[in-house]
Design a protein around this motif. Structure first.
Motif, PDB file in Angstrom:
ATOM      1  N   SER A 163      -9.584  11.880  -5.735  1.00 48.35           N
ATOM      2  CA  SER A 163      -9.303  12.882  -4.714  1.00 48.35           C
ATOM      3  C   SER A 163      -9.469  12.301  -3.319  1.00 48.35           C
ATOM      4  O   SER A 163      -8.662  12.558  -2.417  1.00 48.35           O
ATOM      5  CB  SER A 163     -10.236  14.082  -4.904  1.00 48.35           C
ATOM      6  OG  SER A 163      -9.947  15.106  -3.984  1.00 48.35           O
ATOM      7  N   ARG A 164     -10.504  11.509  -3.129  1.00 48.12           N
ATOM      8  CA  ARG A 164     -10.735  10.906  -1.814  1.00 48.12           C
ATOM      9  C   ARG A 164      -9.637   9.910  -1.451  1.00 48.12           C
ATOM     10  O   ARG A 164      -9.288   9.768  -0.269  1.00 48.12           O
ATOM     11  CB  ARG A 164     -12.106  10.238  -1.778  1.00 48.12           C
ATOM     12  CG  ARG A 164     -13.252  11.239  -1.792  1.00 48.12           C
ATOM     13  CD  ARG A 164     -14.606  10.563  -1.645  1.00 48.12           C
ATOM     14  NE  ARG A 164     -15.676  11.544  -1.513  1.00 48.12           N
ATOM     15  CZ  ARG A 164     -16.938  11.230  -1.235  1.00 48.12           C
ATOM     16  NH1 ARG A 164     -17.287   9.958  -1.085  1.00 48.12           N
ATOM     17  NH2 ARG A 164     -17.852  12.176  -1.120  1.00 48.12           N
ATOM     18  N   THR A 165      -9.079   9.240  -2.439  1.00 50.64           N
ATOM     19  CA  THR A 165      -7.970   8.322  -2.172  1.00 50.64           C
ATOM     20  C   THR A 165      -6.756   9.083  -1.657  1.00 50.64           C
ATOM     21  O   THR A 165      -6.052   8.628  -0.737  1.00 50.64           O
ATOM     22  CB  THR A 165      -7.602   7.539  -3.445  1.00 50.64           C
ATOM     23  OG1 THR A 165      -8.724   6.755  -3.852  1.00 50.64           O
ATOM     24  CG2 THR A 165      -6.416   6.608  -3.206  1.00 50.64           C
ATOM     25  N   VAL A 166      -6.500  10.249  -2.242  1.00 50.32           N
ATOM     26  CA  VAL A 166      -5.405  11.090  -1.767  1.00 50.32           C
ATOM     27  C   VAL A 166      -5.656  11.517  -0.324  1.00 50.32           C
ATOM     28  O   VAL A 166      -4.756  11.475   0.525  1.00 50.32           O
ATOM     29  CB  VAL A 166      -5.222  12.318  -2.673  1.00 50.32           C
ATOM     30  CG1 VAL A 166      -4.184  13.274  -2.086  1.00 50.32           C
ATOM     31  CG2 VAL A 166      -4.800  11.889  -4.076  1.00 50.32           C
ATOM     32  N   VAL A 167      -6.874  11.927  -0.020  1.00 47.05           N
ATOM     33  CA  VAL A 167      -7.217  12.354   1.339  1.00 47.05           C
ATOM     34  C   VAL A 167      -7.073  11.195   2.320  1.00 47.05           C
ATOM     35  O   VAL A 167      -6.533  11.356   3.423  1.00 47.05           O
ATOM     36  CB  VAL A 167      -8.635  12.935   1.389  1.00 47.05           C
ATOM     37  CG1 VAL A 167      -9.049  13.214   2.829  1.00 47.05           C
ATOM     38  CG2 VAL A 167      -8.714  14.205   0.563  1.00 47.05           C
ATOM     39  N   ASP A 168      -7.541  10.006   1.935  1.00 46.00           N
ATOM     40  CA  ASP A 168      -7.390   8.842   2.808  1.00 46.00           C
ATOM     41  C   ASP A 168      -5.928   8.600   3.165  1.00 46.00           C
ATOM     42  O   ASP A 168      -5.598   8.218   4.285  1.00 46.00           O
ATOM     43  CB  ASP A 168      -7.963   7.593   2.133  1.00 46.00           C
ATOM     44  CG  ASP A 168      -9.488   7.620   2.031  1.00 46.00           C
ATOM     45  OD1 ASP A 168     -10.117   8.441   2.727  1.00 46.00           O
ATOM     46  OD2 ASP A 168     -10.040   6.813   1.251  1.00 46.00           O
ATOM     47  N   GLY A 169      -5.038   8.837   2.194  1.00 45.23           N
ATOM     48  CA  GLY A 169      -3.612   8.624   2.429  1.00 45.23           C
ATOM     49  C   GLY A 169      -3.017   9.572   3.450  1.00 45.23           C
ATOM     50  O   GLY A 169      -1.939   9.302   4.000  1.00 45.23           O
ATOM     51  N   MET A 170      -3.692  10.678   3.727  1.00 42.36           N
ATOM     52  CA  MET A 170      -3.193  11.607   4.735  1.00 42.36           C
ATOM     53  C   MET A 170      -3.274  11.012   6.138  1.00 42.36           C
ATOM     54  O   MET A 170      -2.632  11.517   7.061  1.00 42.36           O
ATOM     55  CB  MET A 170      -3.981  12.914   4.673  1.00 42.36           C
ATOM     56  CG  MET A 170      -3.804  13.663   3.364  1.00 42.36           C
ATOM     57  SD  MET A 170      -4.853  15.149   3.289  1.00 42.36           S
ATOM     58  CE  MET A 170      -4.514  15.701   1.609  1.00 42.36           C
TER      59      MET A 170
ATOM     60  N   LYS B  61      -3.316   2.721   3.453  1.00 43.92           N
ATOM     61  CA  LYS B  61      -3.819   3.811   2.629  1.00 43.92           C
ATOM     62  C   LYS B  61      -2.705   4.570   1.912  1.00 43.92           C
ATOM     63  O   LYS B  61      -2.986   5.396   1.032  1.00 43.92           O
ATOM     64  CB  LYS B  61      -4.626   4.785   3.495  1.00 43.92           C
ATOM     65  CG  LYS B  61      -5.863   4.174   4.141  1.00 43.92           C
ATOM     66  CD  LYS B  61      -6.587   5.195   5.016  1.00 43.92           C
ATOM     67  CE  LYS B  61      -7.806   4.585   5.706  1.00 43.92           C
ATOM     68  NZ  LYS B  61      -8.875   4.247   4.756  1.00 43.92           N
ATOM     69  N   HIS B  62      -1.445   4.292   2.259  1.00 43.04           N
ATOM     70  CA  HIS B  62      -0.333   5.087   1.728  1.00 43.04           C
ATOM     71  C   HIS B  62      -0.104   4.861   0.233  1.00 43.04           C
ATOM     72  O   HIS B  62      -0.098   5.814  -0.552  1.00 43.04           O
ATOM     73  CB  HIS B  62       0.946   4.779   2.502  1.00 43.04           C
ATOM     74  CG  HIS B  62       2.158   5.470   1.946  1.00 43.04           C
ATOM     75  ND1 HIS B  62       2.346   6.829   2.038  1.00 43.04           N
ATOM     76  CD2 HIS B  62       3.242   4.983   1.268  1.00 43.04           C
ATOM     77  CE1 HIS B  62       3.488   7.151   1.459  1.00 43.04           C
ATOM     78  NE2 HIS B  62       4.040   6.055   0.974  1.00 43.04           N
ATOM     79  N   GLU B  63       0.097   3.634  -0.179  1.00 41.98           N
ATOM     80  CA  GLU B  63       0.456   3.361  -1.571  1.00 41.98           C
ATOM     81  C   GLU B  63      -0.639   3.776  -2.551  1.00 41.98           C
ATOM     82  O   GLU B  63      -0.343   4.383  -3.590  1.00 41.98           O
ATOM     83  CB  GLU B  63       0.814   1.879  -1.749  1.00 41.98           C
ATOM     84  CG  GLU B  63       2.141   1.484  -1.104  1.00 41.98           C
ATOM     85  CD  GLU B  63       3.317   2.295  -1.643  1.00 41.98           C
ATOM     86  OE1 GLU B  63       3.289   2.669  -2.841  1.00 41.98           O
ATOM     87  OE2 GLU B  63       4.247   2.572  -0.874  1.00 41.98           O
TER      88      GLU B  63
END
Length: 396
Positions: A161-168, A176-178
């Protein structure tokens, strides 16, 4: 990066002092350049309440679906959060109907004894991490109970979940996108498994029963269920952490919450909302604040700045737990307003109400430690105790 941050108003928000309190920096932006073109983001940045509200409520001129501006959007990103009408209408109606079909009162009634038990356990310790030991497990337990599925392990789900948030924040940190796209795809695959073997109760059961007649593509459906899981968890857990930090670091706030819990939750959202920024793309030339936004231009809405706009809120830097009315933008507005806003508000009321009622001497042991996220604001750790200081009497 440090030198650039010293002069760049957006990168400056990532400095530790501004992560702790971004609102003075927002105020400077709002006062000097409320409609700002930011080269690194390649986007207009809006910081006034009126401008942000205008964009949120005008889906004809400002799109959430960037394909309307010619962008190629990966399949894992197509969901209820990113589609516009008419595609958005079908999936939103399916989910809304599913929300309304649930016995939300029973869900909360069943969760409240669990909250009380967890607080009682934590009260037996000298101190604990409010984020990792209370906000995150309660939020995940809550959203999965609503969905009708077992909660995944925190050690697997939270980093994802935190990886998804970082991508924002990939507009500032492209690396952080990929990883975020890959994490979204894994969560969507996980959510898709629910439809293959749906539970008998909960939102997933409703969606599985009505999906065939909804006209929603399977990919969009899986992605949207992933979005409900992820957004519900992140909104609730970060709201709980931010709100607890405000209550436990502001003198008298916990007592004031107990006196007026309903408006207090709204004010805590306005004061330090989890959702600090949102994005749209302009599809029709539109004037905002004396500036013409051209079709094809990205627009970043700093909702955290809008929620502290003195043109809309009296004494916006003050935490006034009886503030009413409170037209904050913490859950968005318009077609993409948060589906689960009322549930997150009620969960926050349950947790914080139990804290204020049963543990009036709760206090911070250390300063809150904020995560390095600008789009979604939240804590990494917040050490608190539910015990009074040595020598103090326990208050009723």
């Amino acid at each position: 990066m440090e030198q650039a941050a010293a002069v760049d108003p957006i990168l400056d928000l990532a400095r530790p002092s501004n992560l702790r309190n971004p609102y003075p920096a927002y105020a400077r932006m709002r006062e000097t350049t409320p409609v700002l073109w930011h080269e690194l983001l390649g986007s207009w940045v809006l910081t006034r309440h009126a401008d942000c509200l205008a964009v949120l409520t005008d889906s004809g001129s400002f799109a959430s679906d960037w394909r309307r501006a010619g962008e190629d959007i990966p399949a894992p990103l197509l969901s209820v959060q990113t589609l516009d009408p008419p595609e958005h209408t079908a999936i939103r109606h399916l989910l809304l109907d599913g929300f309304r079909a649930q016995d939300r009162r029973a869900l909360h009634d069943g969760l409240e004894p669990q909250i009380a038990d967890l607080l009682a356990e934590l009260a037996g310790r000298p101190s604990f991490d409010f984020v990792g030991e209370l906000a995150e497990p309660v939020a995940l337990r809550f959203v999965t109970a609503f969905l009708g599925v077992p909660a995944p392990g925190l050690d697997w789900f939270v980093p994802m979940s935190r990886t998804v948030v970082d991508g924002m924040d990939a507009g500032l940190w492209p690396e952080k996108h990929e990883p975020a796209v890959a994490a979204r795809a894994r969560l969507a695959e996980y959510a898709g498994g629910w439809l293959a073997d749906p539970p008998k109760e909960g939102l997933i059961a409703y969606v599985a029963e009505h999906a065939a007649d909804s006209g929603v593509e399977e990919t969009v459906l899986r992605n949207s269920l992933r979005a409900v899981l992820h957004a519900g968890y992140e909104s609730a857990s970060r709201l709980l952490g931010n709100a607890a930090a405000a209550l436990l670091t502001t003198p008298g706030a916990l007592d004031a919450f107990r006196a007026s819990p309903a408006p207090a939750v709204d004010e805590l959202i306005r004061y330090d909302a989890p959702v600090q920024a949102d994005a749209r793309v302009c599809v029709t030339d539109t004037e905002l604040g004396g500036v013409t936004i051209k079709a094809g231009d990205p627009v970043t809405l700093f909702l955290g700045a809008a929620n502290h706009d003195p043109l809309r809120f009296d004494h916006p830097t003050e935490l006034r737990l009886d503030r009413a009315p409170n037209p904050h933008l913490g859950f968005g507005r318009g077609a993409h307003a948060c589906l689960g806003a009322s549930m997150a508000i009620r969960l926050a009321g349950s947790v914080l109400g139990a804290l204020a009622r049963d543990y009036p001497d709760a206090r911070a042991v250390a300063e809150p430690d904020h995560r390095r996220n600008l789009t979604l604001r939240g804590l990494d750790r917040f050490e608190v105790t539910l015990r009074p200081r040595a020598g103090e009497e326990v208050r009723p």
